[in-house]
Design a protein around this motif. Structure first.
Motif, mmCIF file in Angstrom:
data_model
loop_
_atom_site.group_PDB
_atom_site.id
_atom_site.type_symbol
_atom_site.label_atom_id
_atom_site.label_comp_id
_atom_site.label_asym_id
_atom_site.label_seq_id
_atom_site.Cartn_x
_atom_site.Cartn_y
_atom_site.Cartn_z
ATOM 1 N N GLN A 192 -7.646 4.735 -4.980
ATOM 2 C CA GLN A 192 -6.564 4.531 -5.937
ATOM 3 C C GLN A 192 -6.362 3.050 -6.251
ATOM 4 N N THR A 193 -6.433 2.188 -5.243
ATOM 5 C CA THR A 193 -6.235 0.760 -5.484
ATOM 6 C C THR A 193 -7.328 0.204 -6.395
ATOM 7 N N LEU A 194 -8.586 0.570 -6.144
ATOM 8 C CA LEU A 194 -9.684 0.067 -6.967
ATOM 9 C C LEU A 194 -9.613 0.612 -8.387
ATOM 10 N N SER A 195 -9.385 1.906 -8.538
ATOM 11 C CA SER A 195 -9.355 2.500 -9.876
ATOM 12 C C SER A 195 -8.160 1.989 -10.679
ATOM 13 N N MET A 217 -8.709 -13.311 -6.966
ATOM 14 C CA MET A 217 -7.437 -13.989 -7.240
ATOM 15 C C MET A 217 -6.244 -13.050 -7.087
ATOM 16 N N SER A 218 -6.498 -11.772 -6.860
ATOM 17 C CA SER A 218 -5.428 -10.766 -6.808
ATOM 18 C C SER A 218 -5.274 -10.157 -5.426
ATOM 19 N N LYS A 219 -5.724 -10.847 -4.376
ATOM 20 C CA LYS A 219 -5.661 -10.270 -3.038
ATOM 21 C C LYS A 219 -4.232 -9.928 -2.629
ATOM 22 N N GLY A 220 -3.293 -10.829 -2.937
ATOM 23 C CA GLY A 220 -1.907 -10.577 -2.555
ATOM 24 C C GLY A 220 -1.332 -9.318 -3.178
ATOM 25 N N PRO A 221 -1.355 -9.206 -4.514
ATOM 26 C CA PRO A 221 -0.841 -7.971 -5.131
ATOM 27 C C PRO A 221 -1.613 -6.727 -4.721
ATOM 28 N N LEU A 222 -2.923 -6.837 -4.520
ATOM 29 C CA LEU A 222 -3.694 -5.669 -4.105
ATOM 30 C C LEU A 222 -3.275 -5.197 -2.713
ATOM 31 N N ILE A 223 -3.043 -6.143 -1.795
ATOM 32 C CA ILE A 223 -2.582 -5.778 -0.461
ATOM 33 C C ILE A 223 -1.191 -5.160 -0.537
ATOM 34 N N THR A 224 -0.345 -5.730 -1.401
ATOM 35 C CA THR A 224 1.009 -5.199 -1.556
ATOM 36 C C THR A 224 0.985 -3.758 -2.029
ATOM 37 N N ILE A 225 0.237 -3.497 -3.088
ATOM 38 C CA ILE A 225 0.226 -2.142 -3.646
ATOM 39 C C ILE A 225 -0.504 -1.183 -2.715
ATOM 40 N N ARG A 260 1.301 -11.408 4.677
ATOM 41 C CA ARG A 260 0.660 -11.423 3.361
ATOM 42 C C ARG A 260 1.496 -10.673 2.335
ATOM 43 N N LEU A 261 2.142 -9.602 2.781
ATOM 44 C CA LEU A 261 2.988 -8.841 1.872
ATOM 45 C C LEU A 261 4.137 -9.695 1.368
ATOM 46 N N ALA A 262 4.750 -10.471 2.257
ATOM 47 C CA ALA A 262 5.852 -11.344 1.835
ATOM 48 C C ALA A 262 5.349 -12.462 0.933
ATOM 49 N N ASN A 263 4.197 -13.049 1.278
ATOM 50 C CA ASN A 263 3.669 -14.142 0.465
ATOM 51 C C ASN A 263 3.207 -13.678 -0.905
ATOM 52 N N SER A 264 2.746 -12.455 -1.000
ATOM 53 C CA SER A 264 2.217 -11.955 -2.272
ATOM 54 C C SER A 264 3.320 -11.716 -3.299
ATOM 55 N N LEU A 265 4.566 -11.674 -2.853
ATOM 56 C CA LEU A 265 5.666 -11.510 -3.808
ATOM 57 C C LEU A 265 5.853 -12.754 -4.654
ATOM 58 N N ASN A 266 5.294 -13.863 -4.216
ATOM 59 C CA ASN A 266 5.331 -15.089 -5.008
ATOM 60 C C ASN A 266 4.004 -15.228 -5.725
ATOM 61 N N PHE A 267 3.978 -14.985 -7.007
ATOM 62 C CA PHE A 267 2.749 -14.995 -7.774
ATOM 63 C C PHE A 267 2.435 -16.351 -8.389
ATOM 64 N N THR A 268 3.066 -17.395 -7.875
ATOM 65 C CA THR A 268 2.811 -18.723 -8.387
ATOM 66 C C THR A 268 1.768 -19.416 -7.518
#
Length: 289
Positions: free
Chosen positions: A96-99, A201-209, A278-286
């Protein structure tokens, strides 16, 4: 400290207490001897501490030992159901994450006719309660002959979910186009840009989701209850419900149920301990370079 700060910390502490206390009470019940469960119900710490409830849930005690410890004698193949839950959750999260990442990137970067209409359809699907699609999905899985199989369990949510597509699409829109354009100049195609530039470049959001979807799949109960009723495809949440119903006594086996529930929470807690930072850090997308 100002009065407002004291009030804020007080409210925050109460919120944490209300959130954590049910989990603590579950562990406390699991560590209490079944014979003294109701006599010790006003104590915050088990007065008659025992590991017997965990032993019988894990199958480490005989039927006679389980009943002697105050258990119902109901059986629970914890290892089998744990394996089923791990397989179910891992397949759902990985595919699901990849698709959804591919779909989100296509909706954010690719230009094709009907893109906005398709994205609007995904957003509209967020407004549909999952209970409305439960019976149609069940009828479809049954007609395909996929009841009591892992394929039937993962079929409705394997490829895409509207929220995941929406979440990742919004993040891909925030990625700097200059980096992708540089990759195109170097000869990378659409797939190369997505796989070598956008995903790293999307490791944070991918780990979050992935964590959000993983927790949802791990605790899912209603759909696995309808589709996976046999032991080979029964996940842990459904198995705990069956364990409670199998109690031959008039009183439910609360200590055994709480022991099994405590063990079922441990994998999710381990994931949060490993990936929580990583989940907490990924909330900052800057700070994307």
């Amino acid at each position: 400290m100002r009065a407002g700060r004291i009030v804020a910390w007080t409210v925050l502490g109460l919120a944490v207490l209300v959130t954590v206390f049910p989990f603590y009470w579950m562990v406390r019940t699991a560590l209490t001897d079944a014979h003294h469960l109701f006599s010790d119900n006003f104590s915050l710490w088990p007065q008659h501490f025992t590991w017997a409830n965990f032993k019988r849930v894990l199958g480490l005690s005989t039927f006679a030992e389980a009943q002697a410890a105050g258990g119902s004698g109901a059986s629970l193949d914890f290892v089998l159901y744990l394996r089923n839950s791990v397989v179910y959750t891992a397949v759902v999260v990985a595919v699901q994450t990849l698709s959804c990442a591919m779909a989100g990137y296509a909706l954010a970067r690719l230009r094709f006719r009907g893109r906005e209409v398709l994205f609007s359809a995904f957003v509209s699907a967020l407004m549909v309660p999952p209970i409305f699609t439960l019976l149609p999905n069940f009828a479809l899985v049954r007609n395909l002959g996929l009841l009591n199989t892992f394929a039937g369990l993962v079929a409705p949510i394997l490829l895409m979910t509207p929220f995941t597509v929406f979440f990742l699409r919004q993040f891909f829109l925030s990625l700097p186009r200059e980096v992708e354009e540089a990759a195109v100049i170097d000869g990378a195609g659409v797939w190369g840009v997505f796989w070598r530039v956008a995903l790293p470049m999307s490791k944070g959001p991918l780990i979050t989701i992935a964590l959000i979807n993983g927790v949802y799949a791990w605790k899912d109960y209603l759909w696995p209850l309808l589709v996976g009723q046999e032991e080979g495809s029964r996940v842990l949440t459904v198995a705990l419900g069956v364990f409670l119903q199998q109690s031959p006594n008039a009183r439910p086996d609360w200590t055994g149920l709480m022991a099994g529930s405590t063990l079922s929470v441990i994998p999710v807690l381990l994931l949060l301990l490993v990936f929580g930072k990583r989940l907490a850090n990924s909330l900052n997308f800057t700070g994307i370079k």
